[in-house]
Design an enzyme around this catalytic site. Structure first.
Site, short mmCIF file in Angstrom:
data_model
loop_
_atom_site.label_atom_id
_atom_site.label_comp_id
_atom_site.label_asym_id
_atom_site.label_seq_id
_atom_site.Cartn_x
_atom_site.Cartn_y
_atom_site.Cartn_z
N LYS A 220 3.10 -12.35 0.10
CA LYS A 220 4.36 -11.80 -0.38
C LYS A 220 4.37 -10.28 -0.26
O LYS A 220 3.32 -9.63 -0.14
CB LYS A 220 4.62 -12.22 -1.82
CG LYS A 220 3.69 -11.63 -2.86
CD LYS A 220 4.08 -12.16 -4.24
CE LYS A 220 3.14 -11.67 -5.33
NZ LYS A 220 3.49 -12.23 -6.65
N GLY A 241 0.45 -10.51 6.88
CA GLY A 241 0.33 -9.58 5.76
C GLY A 241 1.65 -9.30 5.07
O GLY A 241 2.73 -9.73 5.50
N HIS A 242 1.56 -8.53 4.00
CA HIS A 242 2.74 -8.23 3.18
C HIS A 242 3.77 -7.39 3.94
O HIS A 242 3.43 -6.52 4.73
CB HIS A 242 2.33 -7.52 1.88
CG HIS A 242 1.59 -6.25 2.08
ND1 HIS A 242 2.21 -5.05 2.32
CD2 HIS A 242 0.26 -5.97 2.06
CE1 HIS A 242 1.32 -4.09 2.43
NE2 HIS A 242 0.12 -4.62 2.29
N ASN A 243 5.04 -7.70 3.70
CA ASN A 243 6.19 -6.99 4.28
C ASN A 243 6.31 -7.12 5.79
O ASN A 243 7.06 -6.38 6.42
CB ASN A 243 6.17 -5.51 3.89
CG ASN A 243 6.40 -5.30 2.41
OD1 ASN A 243 5.44 -5.21 1.64
ND2 ASN A 243 7.66 -5.23 2.00
N SER A 261 3.55 -4.76 7.04
CA SER A 261 4.73 -3.96 7.39
C SER A 261 5.03 -3.89 8.89
O SER A 261 5.85 -3.09 9.32
CB SER A 261 4.61 -2.53 6.83
OG SER A 261 4.53 -2.58 5.42
#
Length: 348
Positions: A220, A241-243, A261
């Site tokens: 998340k 991974g996140h974002n 990201s």
């Protein structure tokens, strides 16, 4: 469950050559088929098996003309391979449709809202305020966290974990062991060498028609959302991974890792064991070959290979030289000695 050749031809839009009442109850390879099974012939390599197969029904192309005696009933279609794929899908959906009801022991919170034809396997745990659409199938040992929203016709196989606030669209498949919505990898370094965990307060959004492979993990977001757009297909053992955002209809093979990201465009193809660093932008229609390492932004339509990656054509040319590198070095050393000997002879 049994189906006749006539029924199957109706599903596929094909024509029966042989016994329209011939019945089958399983699917098989043409070279391994037994009575009561249906198979297909698409690759000319397997043509000899059509005359010896024990399959009760065989799907073939319209162009197929037998050159010997057949014991199998034929269903002629425009494209045998695609038709068999369609049949596999039909068979899979029919099998899943039979699973309805809540098995025990399991826990489903009173605030959960679910649609028709829910299947909830044993030892599942569904937390508060979860919304499940119609025809959702959740196999045993799954966990669904608070405030999760899941659309229609979603299948979640045994042992998958869907953490709180995750949103999953329609017609998605989550395979066993997948973990969606766990905390992203966020830690702030301290002066004394320790790390302080950064709270991850975002979520994961998975749009329609997405497949998430076994043991794949989607973190998340720290804030906002990690987004998997519609039509994305993720193989097994992928780390997202996140974002991260993955554009629609992109396919990614096993053991790929995508750091936080990074934004990936639509209709991409990423091979197995690819590593992508964080905070990159990767364009549309990009092809990244297996075991590549991506450390830069990538424009639309690029084809890349290597670690670090560069153009596929340049990589192929360079690899020819790399394979010959020992020979090239030897020749250079010999040339160096020859030049040095000539220089010494001239000085003498």
């Amino acid at each position: 469950m049994k189906f006749t050749a006539e029924q199957i031809a109706g599903v596929l839009g094909g024509k029966v050559i042989g016994n329209p009442k011939a019945e089958v109850y399983t699917l098989s390879k043409i070279e391994e088929a037994s009575e009561g099974s249906i198979s297909f012939l698409a690759n000319p390599k397997y043509l000899p098996f059509i005359y010896s197969t024990q399959a009760t029904i065989t799907i073939v192309n319209n162009t197929f003309v037998p050159e010997g005696e057949l014991t199998t009933t034929l269903i002629k279609v425009e494209d045998a391979y695609l038709s068999f794929t369609k049949l596999l899908e039909f068979y899979d959906q029919t099998s899943k449709a039979k699973k309805i009801g809540i098995e025990q022991p399991s826990f489903i919170a009173e605030s959960v809202n679910y649609g028709i034809n829910l299947y909830l396997g044993s030892f599942c745990y569904i937390e508060n305020n979860v919304v499940l659409g119609d025809n959702v199938k959740i196999y045993p040992n799954c966990f669904i966290g608070e405030n999760v929203k899941i659309g229609d016709n979603v299948t979640i196989f045994a042992g998958a974990k869907i953490h709180s606030e995750t949103i999953i669209g329609n017609n998605c498949v989550i395979y066993s062991g997948a973990i969606i919505g766990a905390d992203g990898f966020g830690f702030a370094p301290n002066e004394d060498g320790t790390y302080t965990k950064i709270p991850q307060i975002g979520n994961v959004i998975i749009e329609d028609n997405v497949d998430v492979g076994a043991n794949t993990t989607i973190d998340k977001a720290t804030m906002g959302s990690t987004i998997i757009r519609k039509g994305v297909k993720l193989d097994n053992q992928i780390q997202i991974g996140h974002n991260v955002e993955i554009g629609e209809n992109t396919v990614i093979a096993a053991q790929t890792g995508i750091a936080g990201s990074t934004k990936i465009g639509k209709s991409g193809m990423i091979g197995g064991q690819v590593g992508i660093v964080g905070h990159l932008t990767i364009g549309n229609n990009v092809r990244i070959q297996a075991q590549s390492g991506v450390a830069r932004n990538v424009k639309d339509d690029e084809i890349l290979q290597g670690s670090p990656t560069f153009g596929y054509n340049d990589f192929s040319k360079s690899y020819v030289h790399f394979k010959n590198l020992p020979k090239i070095v030897t020749e250079l050393e010999e040339l160096k000695k020859e030049i040095l000997n000539q220089k010494n002879a001239n000085n003498g």
